[in-house]
Enzyme design. Structure first.
Site, PDB file in Angstrom:
ATOM      1  N   SER A  96       2.841  -8.827   1.091  1.00 26.50           N
ATOM      2  CA  SER A  96       2.477  -7.792   2.081  1.00 26.50           C
ATOM      3  C   SER A  96       1.751  -6.714   1.292  1.00 26.50           C
ATOM      4  O   SER A  96       2.382  -5.826   0.713  1.00 26.50           O
ATOM      5  CB  SER A  96       3.725  -7.205   2.751  1.00 26.50           C
ATOM      6  OG  SER A  96       4.439  -8.206   3.415  1.00 26.50           O
ATOM      7  N   LYS A 171      -0.383  -6.532   8.929  1.00 27.58           N
ATOM      8  CA  LYS A 171       0.996  -6.588   8.432  1.00 27.58           C
ATOM      9  C   LYS A 171       1.580  -5.185   8.277  1.00 27.58           C
ATOM     10  O   LYS A 171       2.721  -4.920   8.670  1.00 27.58           O
ATOM     11  CB  LYS A 171       1.030  -7.332   7.091  1.00 27.58           C
ATOM     12  CG  LYS A 171       2.388  -7.389   6.416  1.00 27.58           C
ATOM     13  CD  LYS A 171       3.405  -8.219   7.179  1.00 27.58           C
ATOM     14  CE  LYS A 171       4.762  -8.194   6.486  1.00 27.58           C
ATOM     15  NZ  LYS A 171       5.794  -8.901   7.244  1.00 27.58           N
ATOM     16  N   LYS A 240       7.439   0.523   1.017  1.00 24.59           N
ATOM     17  CA  LYS A 240       6.061   0.273   0.543  1.00 24.59           C
ATOM     18  C   LYS A 240       5.149  -0.034   1.726  1.00 24.59           C
ATOM     19  O   LYS A 240       4.048   0.512   1.836  1.00 24.59           O
ATOM     20  CB  LYS A 240       6.118  -0.898  -0.454  1.00 24.59           C
ATOM     21  CG  LYS A 240       4.806  -1.497  -0.890  1.00 24.59           C
ATOM     22  CD  LYS A 240       4.464  -2.827  -0.215  1.00 24.59           C
ATOM     23  CE  LYS A 240       5.508  -3.892  -0.287  1.00 24.59           C
ATOM     24  NZ  LYS A 240       5.187  -5.155   0.365  1.00 24.59           N
TER      25      LYS A 240
HETATM   26  P1  NDP Z   1      11.643 -10.021  -3.973  1.00 19.66           P
HETATM   27  O1  NDP Z   1      11.870  -8.656  -4.495  1.00 19.66           O
HETATM   28  O2  NDP Z   1      12.798 -10.861  -3.627  1.00 19.66           O
HETATM   29  O3  NDP Z   1      10.750 -10.857  -5.030  1.00 19.66           O
HETATM   30  C1  NDP Z   1       9.610 -10.299  -5.596  1.00 19.66           C
HETATM   31  C2  NDP Z   1       8.896 -11.358  -6.408  1.00 19.66           C
HETATM   32  O4  NDP Z   1       7.752 -10.761  -7.038  1.00 19.66           O
HETATM   33  C3  NDP Z   1       9.756 -11.914  -7.552  1.00 19.66           C
HETATM   34  O5  NDP Z   1       9.377 -13.250  -7.792  1.00 19.66           O
HETATM   35  C4  NDP Z   1       9.330 -11.018  -8.724  1.00 19.66           C
HETATM   36  O6  NDP Z   1       9.556 -11.602  -9.992  1.00 19.66           O
HETATM   37  C5  NDP Z   1       7.860 -10.900  -8.460  1.00 19.66           C
HETATM   38  N1  NDP Z   1       7.230  -9.737  -9.088  1.00 19.66           N
HETATM   39  C6  NDP Z   1       7.386  -8.428  -8.751  1.00 19.66           C
HETATM   40  N2  NDP Z   1       6.623  -7.655  -9.535  1.00 19.66           N
HETATM   41  C7  NDP Z   1       5.953  -8.476 -10.371  1.00 19.66           C
HETATM   42  C8  NDP Z   1       5.006  -8.276 -11.421  1.00 19.66           C
HETATM   43  N3  NDP Z   1       4.576  -7.045 -11.746  1.00 19.66           N
HETATM   44  N4  NDP Z   1       4.529  -9.355 -12.062  1.00 19.66           N
HETATM   45  C9  NDP Z   1       4.957 -10.591 -11.740  1.00 19.66           C
HETATM   46  N5  NDP Z   1       5.851 -10.863 -10.774  1.00 19.66           N
HETATM   47  C10 NDP Z   1       6.345  -9.811 -10.100  1.00 19.66           C
HETATM   48  O7  NDP Z   1      10.644  -9.844  -2.738  1.00 19.66           O
HETATM   49  P2  NDP Z   1      10.464 -10.796  -1.462  1.00 19.66           P
HETATM   50  O8  NDP Z   1      10.386 -12.212  -1.889  1.00 19.66           O
HETATM   51  O9  NDP Z   1      11.422 -10.398  -0.412  1.00 19.66           O
HETATM   52  O10 NDP Z   1       9.021 -10.282  -0.967  1.00 19.66           O
HETATM   53  C11 NDP Z   1       7.798 -10.730  -1.535  1.00 19.66           C
HETATM   54  C12 NDP Z   1       6.667 -10.199  -0.648  1.00 19.66           C
HETATM   55  O11 NDP Z   1       6.808 -10.716   0.674  1.00 19.66           O
HETATM   56  C13 NDP Z   1       6.675  -8.655  -0.517  1.00 19.66           C
HETATM   57  O12 NDP Z   1       5.368  -8.172  -0.453  1.00 19.66           O
HETATM   58  C14 NDP Z   1       7.405  -8.452   0.816  1.00 19.66           C
HETATM   59  O13 NDP Z   1       7.052  -7.195   1.396  1.00 19.66           O
HETATM   60  C15 NDP Z   1       6.952  -9.649   1.606  1.00 19.66           C
HETATM   61  N6  NDP Z   1       7.838 -10.105   2.692  1.00 19.66           N
HETATM   62  C16 NDP Z   1       9.201 -10.298   2.488  1.00 19.66           C
HETATM   63  C17 NDP Z   1      10.001 -10.726   3.545  1.00 19.66           C
HETATM   64  C18 NDP Z   1      11.490 -10.958   3.390  1.00 19.66           C
HETATM   65  O14 NDP Z   1      12.145 -11.202   4.422  1.00 19.66           O
HETATM   66  N7  NDP Z   1      12.081 -10.916   2.201  1.00 19.66           N
HETATM   67  C19 NDP Z   1       9.439 -10.955   4.884  1.00 19.66           C
HETATM   68  C20 NDP Z   1       8.011 -10.823   4.954  1.00 19.66           C
HETATM   69  C21 NDP Z   1       7.260 -10.380   3.904  1.00 19.66           C
HETATM   70  P3  NDP Z   1      11.001 -11.505 -10.701  1.00 19.66           P
HETATM   71  O15 NDP Z   1      11.785 -12.670 -10.182  1.00 19.66           O
HETATM   72  O16 NDP Z   1      10.705 -11.600 -12.154  1.00 19.66           O
HETATM   73  O17 NDP Z   1      11.597 -10.168 -10.326  1.00 19.66           O
END
Ligand code: NDP
Length: 295
Positions: A96, A171, A240
């Protein structure tokens, strides 16, 4: 078609699971390597050591990270995506994100002979597990058509919204609605409980009336009245998202006091509740301020 998936977080992991279950050749990478190693063990996907390694043979690279700047940060350096991506490949960013950064990523990729679409998703972790996500896409329609079979493994409704960044804009506004509905439902129900009304009775009325929303119909009955508060979508991520919506309104000179105020409340809530709290836990803050429990 070889696929790479980067970002096995709360929603990324079940999305990648759907791709693996569809028997598409899959390579995964995650910043915290153990998560990718664990995924590879259970799914049969290949675990790549770096983003460049993940991208090397991929026709389609899917990213699902916290923010667009996180995705941008993976582009450069010897281990970065641009060091591995093939000409003609496509980066599908399911983060997102924010439209400005998505446009900058698309520009960098086009200089390398690759294409980009922003493809944020909605429907939560359950929607990802079931393959019923809604996907809003910005970018070239022909590129979307080429990657559509990958999106169809985890998405049910796929809408082409416009040029690069358009998916992010839709979104962000959807997320602003979620934040506003959730906060206003919490405020209203806290007031009703103080008036001595049973919140279950109140929701029975509201959910058959014009004030209903996904928050009143699903989130509050399933997560607040039960006191379950499962952690599926971090409040920090919703903060965010509504911040992106508030910035967009300001940049376009749209008076949006409700969005701006709700963005401020979510910023305060993020400071109070921290980085791992779920978005629905904002209700706990309203309860604390009101001195009442919605139960
Ligand atoms: P999480 O916090 O569970 O996971 C975030 C992911 O991004 C992890 O794999 C993390 O790696 C990785 N990450 C974060 N920062 C970095 C970086 N600087 N470099 C490399 N990898 C990075 O988030 P979600 O899975 O919940 O969400 C992911 C996206 O999807 C977001 O934009 C969110 O807004 C969107 N979203 C989420 C929903 C939900 O229900 N959860 C629904 C719809 C959209 P690491 O494992 O190392 O921390």
């Amino acid at each position: 078609m070889n696929i790479a998936f980067l970002g096995l977080g709360a929603i990324g992991r079940p999305m990648a699971t759907r791709i693996a279950a569809a028997k598409l050749p899959l390579t995964v990478w995650n910043r915290t390597a153990e998560r990718a190693a664990d995924f590879a063990r259970t799914s049969g996907a290949r675990h790549a050591a770096t983003p460049a390694d993940a991208a090397r043979d991929a026709d389609v690279i899917v990213t699902c990270l916290s923010t667009s700047p996180d995705v941008y940060s993976l582009l450069d350096g010897p281990d970065g995506l641009l060091a591995g991506m093939k000409r003609g490949s496509t980066l599908v960013d399911c983060t997102s994100g924010d439209p400005g950064t998505s446009r900058r990523i698309a520009q960098r990729l086009s200089e390398a002979g690759a294409t980009f679409i922003d493809a944020p998703v909605s429907g939560g972790v359950t929607g990802a597990e079931k393959g019923t996500l809604t996907i809003m896409v910005g970018g070239d329609a022909a590129v979307l058509d080429r990657v559509r079979p990958v999106l169809e493994t985890f998405g049910q409704k796929i809408v082409h919204c416009g040029d690069v960044g358009a998916g992010d804009t839709v979104k962000a506004v959807n997320q602003a609605f979620l934040a506003i509905h959730l906060l206003s439902a919490a405020e209203g129900l806290a007031t009703l409980v103080k008036e001595g009304v049973d919140p279950t009775k109140a929701l029975e009325v509201i959910n058959a009336s014009s004030g209903r929303s996904n928050s009143s119909m699903n989130l509050i009955p399933e997560r607040v009245l039960t006191r379950a508060f499962p952690r599926t979508f971090r409040l920090a991520l919703l903060e965010k998202d509504i911040g992106i919506a508030a910035d967009m309104a300001r940049e376009n000179r749209v008076p949006a006091p409700v969005t701006q105020l709700t963005a401020d409340v979510f910023r305060i809530a993020r400071g109070e509740l921290g980085e791992i709290a779920d978005h629905v836990e904002i209700v706990k803050l309203v309860e604390q301020w009101a001195g009442v429990e919605i139960a």
